[in-house]
Write a protein that holds these residues in place. Structure first.
Motif, short mmCIF file in Angstrom:
data_model
loop_
_atom_site.label_atom_id
_atom_site.label_comp_id
_atom_site.label_asym_id
_atom_site.label_seq_id
_atom_site.Cartn_x
_atom_site.Cartn_y
_atom_site.Cartn_z
N ASN A 101 9.62 21.90 -0.42
CA ASN A 101 8.33 22.58 -0.32
C ASN A 101 8.68 23.88 0.30
O ASN A 101 7.95 24.88 -0.02
CB ASN A 101 7.72 21.94 0.64
CG ASN A 101 7.03 20.53 0.22
OD1 ASN A 101 7.05 20.39 -1.04
ND2 ASN A 101 6.49 19.58 0.92
N ASN A 102 9.74 24.14 0.90
CA ASN A 102 10.04 25.57 1.56
C ASN A 102 10.49 26.40 0.28
O ASN A 102 10.06 27.51 0.16
CB ASN A 102 11.31 25.37 2.48
CG ASN A 102 10.89 25.34 3.78
OD1 ASN A 102 9.74 25.77 4.16
ND2 ASN A 102 11.68 24.76 4.79
N VAL A 103 11.32 25.85 -0.68
CA VAL A 103 11.77 26.63 -1.69
C VAL A 103 10.71 27.20 -2.67
O VAL A 103 10.48 27.94 -3.40
CB VAL A 103 12.84 25.81 -2.48
CG1 VAL A 103 13.35 26.61 -3.79
CG2 VAL A 103 14.02 25.64 -1.64
N LEU B 161 4.52 24.72 -11.53
CA LEU B 161 5.91 24.22 -11.13
C LEU B 161 5.92 23.63 -9.59
O LEU B 161 6.47 22.47 -9.28
CB LEU B 161 6.79 25.31 -11.57
CG LEU B 161 8.39 24.74 -10.87
CD1 LEU B 161 8.81 23.44 -11.59
CD2 LEU B 161 9.31 25.92 -11.50
N LYS B 162 5.27 24.45 -8.94
CA LYS B 162 5.36 24.08 -7.54
C LYS B 162 4.67 22.82 -7.22
O LYS B 162 4.86 21.84 -6.33
CB LYS B 162 4.36 25.26 -6.64
CG LYS B 162 5.18 26.76 -6.80
CD LYS B 162 4.29 27.74 -5.92
CE LYS B 162 5.07 28.94 -5.75
NZ LYS B 162 4.41 29.91 -5.16
N GLN B 163 3.47 22.42 -7.97
CA GLN B 163 2.74 21.37 -7.64
C GLN B 163 3.55 20.04 -8.43
O GLN B 163 3.61 19.16 -7.97
CB GLN B 163 1.38 21.45 -8.62
CG GLN B 163 0.75 20.29 -8.46
CD GLN B 163 -0.80 20.22 -9.36
OE1 GLN B 163 -1.06 21.10 -9.91
NE2 GLN B 163 -1.53 19.39 -9.34
N HIS B 164 4.04 20.39 -9.61
CA HIS B 164 5.00 19.66 -10.13
C HIS B 164 6.42 18.77 -9.10
O HIS B 164 6.63 17.85 -9.20
CB HIS B 164 5.70 19.91 -11.46
CG HIS B 164 6.23 19.15 -12.52
ND1 HIS B 164 5.56 18.22 -12.99
CD2 HIS B 164 7.38 18.76 -12.79
CE1 HIS B 164 5.94 17.41 -13.74
NE2 HIS B 164 7.28 17.68 -14.04
N TYR C 278 10.10 20.16 -16.13
CA TYR C 278 9.07 21.11 -16.40
C TYR C 278 9.59 22.21 -17.43
O TYR C 278 8.90 22.90 -18.29
CB TYR C 278 8.80 21.80 -14.96
CG TYR C 278 7.76 23.01 -15.06
CD1 TYR C 278 6.76 22.72 -15.10
CD2 TYR C 278 8.37 24.12 -15.13
CE1 TYR C 278 5.69 23.84 -15.42
CE2 TYR C 278 7.54 25.35 -15.07
CZ TYR C 278 6.17 24.98 -15.26
OH TYR C 278 5.34 26.37 -15.32
N LEU C 279 10.79 22.73 -17.21
CA LEU C 279 11.36 23.62 -17.97
C LEU C 279 11.53 23.26 -19.54
O LEU C 279 11.20 23.93 -20.34
CB LEU C 279 12.84 24.11 -17.44
CG LEU C 279 12.93 24.70 -16.27
CD1 LEU C 279 14.61 24.86 -15.90
CD2 LEU C 279 12.21 26.05 -15.99
#
Length: 584
Positions: free
Chosen positions: A311-313, A323-326, A340-341
């Motif tokens: 979560n920090n990254v 992507l953050k949600q993924h 994802y990529l």
């Protein structure tokens, strides 16, 4: 030290609790001098006269304990005079007497008495520092420093404030000691330094302590973190210093995220500073790239990465919102990242942002991965790495490979994890590597087959070498090649084609043992497949195999005829013709 400190407190503050004769005597002496302070002048002369160097050198441990306790108790009568006298006594002790935990503990109690009273220790530290420096020059006296390190933590705990020159106790002895002490003792020392740092990191104290940390702690952190086994807490200390010393920030950031630093240290460093991002500082685009590379390294070299770190990254601007949600919703962040990529590759292939993110993530992975797979330490971690690299090939191959460039992320990874030069010239891989390859070979092969739809020299060579170079290392029944027959028909047909060209067409350069293995693999596939298309492929291969055998049969028939001295043996020629007709 704590016991001695408690004993002095009892003598000074709770005389009725004293049990031993000497403790009772001291408590009576202190009580008398407090009631009659004018007697101190005569009494101190009598005391000091009995503690000359010649008398002290003959004292045993009990006598020395009594002398140290006497001086510590007398600080309650004359704080300005007694510490000087006690230090003078310690200085005049024989080296064997001085280099004992007893004397060092007594000195630490003297320091604690000062800091509890809110008094500076500047005037009483020189001899202690000299003793520390001398002890740091000889590993036989490291036990004294080990004891002092623990005492130092208590000195900080007892301190009324952090402005009493306690920082002077961190000096040249520290880098010498931590450079060569045992791992367990190093871990203790680092834990104490972290505790001290936490205690002095407020704005009121830090300016006084900063110089000692920069001069003696920072260089040691960098030196120690290069060791193969270094305490993880080093990363946490470095992270706190990154936040406290702005002009150290860039240097520390690059250093503790570099390829040669262990993943656990980088994790401690990065996780701590990311807790303060973006509120307290920001990253340049280049630094964001370093964070992503470091995050991937940490995830691959650590089987369990906590959700908080991911979560920090995910706060980085380089990560798209989807992507953050993924990542947030996944228990395996690296796999989620790779998938994802690779999702909707055609769309991503046109997206410069995704191409750039993929290149940032995997473009420098070979820098640290080479060292790790060359000297593998943990079989589970090696398998963890191979699982995710093979998935990256499968899902993101089109992003990782550029056939127009001599080197691309996939090219470099093939040379590191599948076909390193040492392996190509005949050196057997480490057993951890072999086991990992055996379990993931089919994924790597399928991924490269997909990339090789338009034939490519590098990919063709890679497919060939994957078969030829690994064939000797796996038994027929456990060969990962068999798993490839279970995937799509394209991969199966490529496998059969390669086996045919490499092992069943003249001229064959492989050993009979490897040819036999290949034959068994094909036979195994033929017996297990239920697909008509696959069976056709196998029958075509068997036609090639039998044609390959025909050359030897004809040669042998002619040799038999020559040995019999006949030009033509009708029976042999009839059988040979029958065999040829059946093959047609």
């Amino acid at each position: 030290m704590l016991e001695l400190n408690e004993l002095v407190d009892t003598i000074l503050l709770s005389q009725t609790s004293c049990n031993e004769d000497f403790e009772m005597f001291l408590s009576m002496l202190i009580l008398h001098l407090r009631e009659h302070p004018s007697h101190w002048g005569k009494m101190k002369g009598r005391i000091y006269s009995q503690l000359g160097p010649n008398k002290l050198k003959d004292l045993n441990e009990i006598g020395l304990t009594h002398v140290m306790t006497l001086f510590l108790a007398l600080t309650g009568i004359s704080f300005d005079e007694v510490p000087k006298k006690m230090i003078s006594v310690v200085e005049n002790l024989r080296i064997e007497q001085r280099n004992t935990n007893l004397v060092w503990n007594a000195y630490a109690v003297l320091i604690i008495i000062h800091v509890r009273e809110g008094r500076s220790i500047e005037k009483i530290t020189p001899l202690m520092l000299q003793m520390l420096q001398d002890a740091a020059s000889d590993e036989k006296t490291f036990f004294l420093i080990k004891n002092f390190v623990l005492n130092f933590e208590h000195i900080i705990k007892f301190s009324k404030n952090m402005h009493l020159s306690q920082w002077l106790l961190i000096n040249t002895w520290f880098p010498k000691y931590v450079a060569t002490c045992y791992y367990v003792d190093l871990k203790v020392a680092m834990d104490v330094i972290l505790y001290v740092l936490d205690s002095v990191s407020n704005s009121d104290s830090w300016l006084l302590w900063e110089s000692s940390f920069r001069q003696y702690i920072c260089p040691s952190l960098k030196q120690l973190s290069n060791a193969s086994k270094a305490p993880d807490v080093i990363g946490k200390i470095a992270g706190k210093l990154f936040l406290l010393v702005p002009n150290l920030g860039s240097e520390f950031f690059n250093y503790f995220n570099s390829e040669n630093i262990s993943a656990k240290i980088s994790y401690q460093f990065l996780n701590l500073i990311l807790d303060h991002y973006p509120n307290n500082f920001g990253f340049t685009p280049q630094q964001e790239s370093v964070v992503i590379q470091s995050w991937l390294k940490i995830c691959l070299l650590t089987s369990n990465v906590d959700e908080h770190f991911t979560n920090n990254v995910s706060k980085l601007d380089s990560f798209p919102a989807t992507l953050k949600q993924h990542l947030t919703n996944s228990k395996n962040p690296v796999r989620a990242f790779i998938e994802y990529l690779g999702s909707d590759v055609r769309q991503h292939a046109l997206s410069n942002d995704i191409i750039k993110l993929c290149d940032i993530s995997f473009g420098r992975i070979d820098k640290w991965l080479t060292n790790y797979v060359t000297h593998p330490e943990d079989e589970a971690i090696i398998f963890h790495i191979y699982c995710h690299i093979s998935l990256a090939f499968l899902h993101c191959g089109i992003l990782l490979y550029d056939r127009n460039k001599g080197m691309s992320p996939l090219t470099k990874l093939v040379q590191v994890v599948l076909l390193p030069n040492s392996f190509l010239i005949g050196k057997a891989p480490h057993i951890f590597i072999l086991n990992a390859v055996k379990k993931t070979w089919h994924i790597f092969f399928e991924a490269i087959v997909k990339l090789n739809i338009i034939p490519d020299t590098f990919l063709e060579r890679t497919l060939r070498d994957m078969i030829v170079k690994y064939m000797p290392y796996f038994s027929t029944t456990e060969s990962p090649i068999i798993k490839c027959f279970e995937s799509d028909i394209t991969t199966a047909s490529v496998i059969l084609e390669k086996l045919s060209n490499l092992y069943f067409r003249q001229p064959v350069k492989e050993s009979d043992a490897n040819v036999l293995k290949a034959l068994h693999i094909v036979s195994h596939f033929m017996q297990s497949t239920t697909s008509a298309t696959s069976m056709t492929l196998v029958l075509n291969l068997f036609r090639v195999i039998l044609s390959f055998l025909m050359g030897d049969i004809k040669k042998n028939v002619f040799n038999v005829e020559r040995m019999r001295g006949v030009g033509c043996d009708e029976n042999l020629r009839l059988l040979l013709e029958k065999l040829e007709n059946s093959l047609k």
